[in-house]
Design a protein around this motif. Structure first.
Motif: not given
Length: 147
Positions: A74-75, A77, A82, A105, A107-110, A114
């Motif tokens: 999770s990042q 949020s 994920y 995930a 496209t969502t994780l950067k 984390s």
């Protein structure tokens, strides 16, 4: 309703309950014993194609059903996590490495901070259904970096 069919129905219901009832107490909680552990490496990797790789070590003992090491990330949020793969585990009391990968995930994780959770879970046979038995659970902050 005649007495005989009512007794037969009650007997069938009781038999079904006995078959489905646990033969031993179901285990729950974060750990089954102090010798069972899961760790998470301080750094996760994200490949150019978006594949996220998380890893660590585990040790578990005394399994009856199939066992897995699952992980999630999770990042930014507290409510969205994920799933990052799952690995079959061997519960022989020895320390083993685990590594899970997923592209779901991407496209969502950067890259960056984390929150990762790793769990050793067994599908423990209880009656006719396998129920989850948690051997170990750990939640850690790591750094997700580009590989």
């Amino acid at each position: 309703m005649p007495l005989r069919p009512a007794l037969a129905t009650a007997a069938c219901a009781a038999l079904l309950l006995l078959v489905a009832a646990p033969s031993a107490p179901a285990h729950s909680g974060a750990a089954a014993g102090p010798e069972e552990i899961v760790t998470i490496d301080n750094t996760g990797r994200m490949a150019a194609d978006g594949t996220v790789t998380l890893s660590g070590t585990y040790r578990c003992v005394d399994s009856v059903g199939p066992v897995f090491v699952s992980s999630s990330i999770s990042q930014r949020s507290e409510t969205v996590r994920y799933a990052i793969g799952g690995t079959s585990a061997v519960c022989d009391g020895k320390l083993h490495r685990w590594e899970n990968k997923s592209k779901s995930a991407a496209t969502t994780l950067k890259s960056g901070k984390s929150d990762v959770e790793a769990t050793i879970v067994e599908l423990h046979p209880v009656g006719i259904l396998p129920l989850p038995r948690f051997h170990a659970l750990l939640k850690e902050n790591i750094t997700l970096s580009k590989a």
